[in-house]
Scaffold this motif. Structure first.
Motif, PDB file in Angstrom:
ATOM      1  N   THR A  52       1.377  -7.151   4.339  1.00  0.00           N
ATOM      2  CA  THR A  52       0.180  -7.031   3.509  1.00  0.00           C
ATOM      3  C   THR A  52      -0.260  -5.573   3.424  1.00  0.00           C
ATOM      4  N   GLU A  53      -0.264  -4.880   4.552  1.00  0.00           N
ATOM      5  CA  GLU A  53      -0.616  -3.461   4.551  1.00  0.00           C
ATOM      6  C   GLU A  53       0.363  -2.657   3.705  1.00  0.00           C
ATOM      7  N   ARG A  54       1.637  -2.972   3.823  1.00  0.00           N
ATOM      8  CA  ARG A  54       2.649  -2.258   3.044  1.00  0.00           C
ATOM      9  C   ARG A  54       2.470  -2.506   1.544  1.00  0.00           C
ATOM     10  N   ILE A  55       2.175  -3.746   1.191  1.00  0.00           N
ATOM     11  CA  ILE A  55       1.928  -4.085  -0.220  1.00  0.00           C
ATOM     12  C   ILE A  55       0.731  -3.305  -0.742  1.00  0.00           C
ATOM     13  N   ASP A  56      -0.326  -3.203   0.062  1.00  0.00           N
ATOM     14  CA  ASP A  56      -1.506  -2.450  -0.350  1.00  0.00           C
ATOM     15  C   ASP A  56      -1.161  -0.980  -0.607  1.00  0.00           C
ATOM     16  N   LEU A  95       1.858   0.259  -1.316  1.00  0.00           N
ATOM     17  CA  LEU A  95       2.722   0.321  -2.496  1.00  0.00           C
ATOM     18  C   LEU A  95       1.926   0.145  -3.788  1.00  0.00           C
ATOM     19  N   THR A  96       0.943  -0.734  -3.758  1.00  0.00           N
ATOM     20  CA  THR A  96       0.109  -0.948  -4.941  1.00  0.00           C
ATOM     21  C   THR A  96      -0.672   0.313  -5.277  1.00  0.00           C
ATOM     22  N   ALA A 107      -1.257   5.083  -8.709  1.00  0.00           N
ATOM     23  CA  ALA A 107      -1.352   6.539  -8.839  1.00  0.00           C
ATOM     24  C   ALA A 107      -0.276   7.066  -9.782  1.00  0.00           C
ATOM     25  N   VAL A 108       0.940   6.555  -9.667  1.00  0.00           N
ATOM     26  CA  VAL A 108       2.020   6.971 -10.568  1.00  0.00           C
ATOM     27  C   VAL A 108       1.695   6.564 -12.002  1.00  0.00           C
TER      28      VAL A 108
END
Length: 128
Positions: A103-107, A109-110, A115-116
């Motif tokens: 969940t932290e990783r998804i946050d 990445l999101t 930003a991109v």
């Protein structure tokens, strides 16, 4: 010259009983299910290929092989009560920690994706 693991067939050196027990676990290939062709390759069905893809995706997401081994049977048949037999509290805790890490990783990445996307939007505006 000493033998290496590449010189032995898969499972060599493991007690036969362990090999049989492993083969009977949900999610593991059934011995003889994919016999060798004349060219010594195996011809796998779509289900097996899908399982390989699923494992690769889980590994790519950062899950350990131990976690993957625990959840694969449930992913195949989530309503089968036998896949929950013998699940230890430690396994549940490890899965909860893994879920929270994902969940932290998804946050992250999101946020990075957003930003991109914002940067690309700015570039497009300036290019006009």
């Amino acid at each position: 010259m000493p033998a290496t693991h590449r010189d032995r067939p898969l499972g060599a050196g493991r007690p036969e009983r362990e090999q049989q027990a492993r083969a009977q676990r949900p999610g593991y290939p059934v011995p003889g299910r994919f016999p060798r062709e004349a060219n010594n390759y195996r011809d796998y069905d779509e289900t097996a290929l899908g399982r390989v893809q699923q494992v690769r995706e889980l590994l790519g997401a950062g899950l350990s092989t131990e976690v993957i081994r625990a959840i694969l049977p449930c992913m195949e048949s989530p309503r089968d009560p036998s896949v929950f037999d013998g699940i230890l509290p430690e396994t549940v805790s490890a899965l909860e920690a893994e879920r929270d890490r994902l969940t932290e990783r998804i946050d992250v990445l999101t946020r990075n994706r957003d930003a991109v996307a914002t940067y690309l939007g700015e570039l497009e505006q300036r290019a006009r």
